[in-house]
Design a protein around this motif. Structure first.
Motif, PDB file in Angstrom:
ATOM      1  N   ARG A  81      -7.275  -5.537 -12.910  1.00 46.95           N
ATOM      2  CA  ARG A  81      -7.005  -5.854 -11.500  1.00 46.95           C
ATOM      3  C   ARG A  81      -6.720  -4.531 -10.814  1.00 46.95           C
ATOM      4  O   ARG A  81      -5.768  -3.841 -11.159  1.00 46.95           O
ATOM      5  CB  ARG A  81      -5.804  -6.795 -11.386  1.00 46.95           C
ATOM      6  N   CYS A  82      -7.565  -4.155  -9.874  1.00 50.07           N
ATOM      7  CA  CYS A  82      -7.486  -2.814  -9.294  1.00 50.07           C
ATOM      8  C   CYS A  82      -7.652  -2.875  -7.783  1.00 50.07           C
ATOM      9  O   CYS A  82      -8.598  -3.486  -7.279  1.00 50.07           O
ATOM     10  CB  CYS A  82      -8.584  -1.934  -9.912  1.00 50.07           C
ATOM     11  N   GLU A  83      -6.730  -2.222  -7.073  1.00 50.56           N
ATOM     12  CA  GLU A  83      -6.889  -2.133  -5.628  1.00 50.56           C
ATOM     13  C   GLU A  83      -8.099  -1.271  -5.309  1.00 50.56           C
ATOM     14  O   GLU A  83      -8.329  -0.235  -5.942  1.00 50.56           O
ATOM     15  CB  GLU A  83      -5.657  -1.526  -4.976  1.00 50.56           C
ATOM     16  N   ILE A  84      -8.874  -1.718  -4.351  1.00 52.00           N
ATOM     17  CA  ILE A  84     -10.022  -0.917  -3.886  1.00 52.00           C
ATOM     18  C   ILE A  84      -9.953  -0.802  -2.363  1.00 52.00           C
ATOM     19  O   ILE A  84      -9.392  -1.672  -1.685  1.00 52.00           O
ATOM     20  CB  ILE A  84     -11.375  -1.507  -4.325  1.00 52.00           C
ATOM     21  N   LEU A  85     -10.500   0.292  -1.857  1.00 51.47           N
ATOM     22  CA  LEU A  85     -10.561   0.518  -0.411  1.00 51.47           C
ATOM     23  C   LEU A  85     -11.984   0.282   0.063  1.00 51.47           C
ATOM     24  O   LEU A  85     -12.923   0.896  -0.447  1.00 51.47           O
ATOM     25  CB  LEU A  85     -10.120   1.943  -0.085  1.00 51.47           C
ATOM     26  N   LEU A  86     -12.141  -0.611   1.026  1.00 52.99           N
ATOM     27  CA  LEU A  86     -13.456  -0.867   1.616  1.00 52.99           C
ATOM     28  C   LEU A  86     -13.686   0.025   2.826  1.00 52.99           C
ATOM     29  O   LEU A  86     -14.815   0.320   3.197  1.00 52.99           O
ATOM     30  CB  LEU A  86     -13.569  -2.344   1.996  1.00 52.99           C
ATOM     31  N   ASN A 113     -14.235 -11.130  -8.524  1.00 57.95           N
ATOM     32  CA  ASN A 113     -13.939 -11.492  -7.140  1.00 57.95           C
ATOM     33  C   ASN A 113     -12.936 -10.532  -6.521  1.00 57.95           C
ATOM     34  O   ASN A 113     -12.402  -9.656  -7.194  1.00 57.95           O
ATOM     35  CB  ASN A 113     -13.417 -12.941  -7.042  1.00 57.95           C
ATOM     36  N   PHE A 114     -12.688 -10.739  -5.232  1.00 55.22           N
ATOM     37  CA  PHE A 114     -11.648 -10.023  -4.511  1.00 55.22           C
ATOM     38  C   PHE A 114     -10.455 -10.946  -4.289  1.00 55.22           C
ATOM     39  O   PHE A 114     -10.623 -12.121  -3.978  1.00 55.22           O
ATOM     40  CB  PHE A 114     -12.131  -9.566  -3.127  1.00 55.22           C
ATOM     41  N   TYR A 138      -9.434  -3.248   5.186  1.00 55.18           N
ATOM     42  CA  TYR A 138      -9.256  -1.959   4.529  1.00 55.18           C
ATOM     43  C   TYR A 138      -9.218  -2.060   3.007  1.00 55.18           C
ATOM     44  O   TYR A 138      -9.812  -1.248   2.311  1.00 55.18           O
ATOM     45  CB  TYR A 138      -7.970  -1.278   5.032  1.00 55.18           C
ATOM     46  N   SER A 139      -8.503  -3.039   2.491  1.00 52.73           N
ATOM     47  CA  SER A 139      -8.295  -3.053   1.041  1.00 52.73           C
ATOM     48  C   SER A 139      -8.246  -4.469   0.493  1.00 52.73           C
ATOM     49  O   SER A 139      -8.096  -5.443   1.229  1.00 52.73           O
ATOM     50  CB  SER A 139      -6.987  -2.328   0.697  1.00 52.73           C
ATOM     51  N   ALA A 140      -8.394  -4.548  -0.802  1.00 54.41           N
ATOM     52  CA  ALA A 140      -8.248  -5.806  -1.537  1.00 54.41           C
ATOM     53  C   ALA A 140      -8.032  -5.448  -2.995  1.00 54.41           C
ATOM     54  O   ALA A 140      -8.259  -4.311  -3.402  1.00 54.41           O
ATOM     55  CB  ALA A 140      -9.491  -6.673  -1.366  1.00 54.41           C
ATOM     56  N   ASP A 141      -7.586  -6.413  -3.774  1.00 55.60           N
ATOM     57  CA  ASP A 141      -7.558  -6.243  -5.219  1.00 55.60           C
ATOM     58  C   ASP A 141      -8.871  -6.774  -5.779  1.00 55.60           C
ATOM     59  O   ASP A 141      -9.255  -7.914  -5.488  1.00 55.60           O
ATOM     60  CB  ASP A 141      -6.394  -7.012  -5.847  1.00 55.60           C
ATOM     61  N   GLY A 142      -9.553  -5.959  -6.570  1.00 51.14           N
ATOM     62  CA  GLY A 142     -10.753  -6.410  -7.264  1.00 51.14           C
ATOM     63  C   GLY A 142     -10.381  -6.895  -8.652  1.00 51.14           C
ATOM     64  O   GLY A 142      -9.467  -6.363  -9.274  1.00 51.14           O
ATOM     65  N   ILE A 143     -11.106  -7.908  -9.126  1.00 51.57           N
ATOM     66  CA  ILE A 143     -10.860  -8.475 -10.448  1.00 51.57           C
ATOM     67  C   ILE A 143     -12.103  -8.270 -11.309  1.00 51.57           C
ATOM     68  O   ILE A 143     -13.203  -8.688 -10.943  1.00 51.57           O
ATOM     69  CB  ILE A 143     -10.547  -9.989 -10.369  1.00 51.57           C
ATOM     70  N   ASN A 171      -7.399 -15.877 -10.539  1.00 54.98           N
ATOM     71  CA  ASN A 171      -8.342 -16.630  -9.701  1.00 54.98           C
ATOM     72  C   ASN A 171      -9.687 -16.916 -10.352  1.00 54.98           C
ATOM     73  O   ASN A 171     -10.697 -17.075  -9.674  1.00 54.98           O
ATOM     74  CB  ASN A 171      -8.581 -15.908  -8.360  1.00 54.98           C
ATOM     75  N   ILE A 172      -9.727 -16.999 -11.699  1.00 52.70           N
ATOM     76  CA  ILE A 172     -10.987 -17.353 -12.373  1.00 52.70           C
ATOM     77  C   ILE A 172     -10.723 -18.470 -13.388  1.00 52.70           C
ATOM     78  O   ILE A 172     -11.116 -18.370 -14.558  1.00 52.70           O
ATOM     79  CB  ILE A 172     -11.630 -16.152 -13.100  1.00 52.70           C
TER      80      ILE A 172
END
Length: 253
Positions: A81-86, A113-114, A138-143, A171-172
């Motif tokens: 689970r990693c924060e990513i910047l869009l 998913n995000f 701006y951001s979300a956690d990617g899974i 969430n899966i």
């Protein structure tokens, strides 16, 4: 008190802001850091323990952190689970989504998913928020999970259960159901060897039972839910009126 980066033994300069959640290697656009602090670096691969789940949120440096985790990603880690910047809020920096995804894909993981935190993932163009989705994201956690084929080919009951736990709580749940149905024989054959994993497996039962309880309210799903529950947990769905006796809302699992 080290910064997990691509390499160990260096010193990096951290920008410290009024809100500690903003502290970053990078400089935020339109904000002045209150001070800088020198921090030594280490790597995830320098950690001797076997890591199963990885959660990263280090304000723009996530890809570098993952590049310092190649061995753990290859040999041990099942879910990330990693924060990513869009859209990057940092001066001179690009988005991090593409780099993080590429690094994890190369390490044998696939994106699922995000997970969007609505009150922090978006920046409004006005002084107020206009609903659940607004402004600029701006951001979300990617899974990410280790490739599904990997776990379907595995007969390690501990890996199978750990993988399913990560899915359930990120969430899966549908993937957890697929894995647990497909690998039930491997679990049944070995789980008595470990009291610890018997408890973890009950956590899966308790959590999935709650999900199935709600799904079962849909008439078309009732028989499917009951059948899947019986396949996975080798027991009948609770008789009418007895569900909350078996799975109380306040049960400590």
């Amino acid at each position: 008190n080290t910064f997990l980066d691509q390499t160990a033994g260096n010193n990096i300069s951290m920008n410290l802001y009024n809100h500690s959640g903003k502290n970053s290697f990078y400089q935020i656009k339109g904000e002045q850091a209150k001070k800088k602090n020198s921090v030594s670096t280490s790597t995830i691969d320098s950690i001797s323990e076997k890591i199963k789940f990885l959660k990263i949120d280090i304000e723009g440096k996530e890809e570098s952190c993952l590049l310092g985790a190649k061995k753990q990603l290859k040999n041990n880690i099942l879910g990330v689970r990693c924060e990513i910047l869009l859209n990057s809020p940092y001066k001179g920096e690009r988005e991090t989504w593409s780099g993080v995804n590429k690094t994890l894909n190369r390490a044998g993981f696939e994106f699922m998913n995000f997970d969007i935190v609505k009150n922090v993932s978006f920046k409004s163009f006005s002084k107020y928020n206009c609903g659940d989705i607004f402004g600029k994201m701006y951001s979300a956690d990617g899974i990410w999970v280790k490739k599904i084929k990997y776990i379907l080919d595995s007969n390690d009951y501990k890996e199978i259960i750990d993988y399913s736990v990560f899915c359930i709580f990120n969430n899966i749940p549908d993937l957890a159901i697929k894995i647990l149905k497909s690998k039930r024989s491997a679990i049944k054959k070995n789980i008595k060897k470990s009291a610890k994993y018997q408890k973890i497996f009950f956590l899966l039962e308790y959590t999935l039972a709650k999900i199935f309880f709600n799904l079962r309210k849909i008439p078309a799903y009732q028989k499917i839910v009951e059948k899947d529950f019986e396949i996975i947990f080798q027991k009948k769905w609770p008789a009418e009126g007895s569900f909350f006796n078996k799975y109380p809302l306040d049960m400590k699992v």
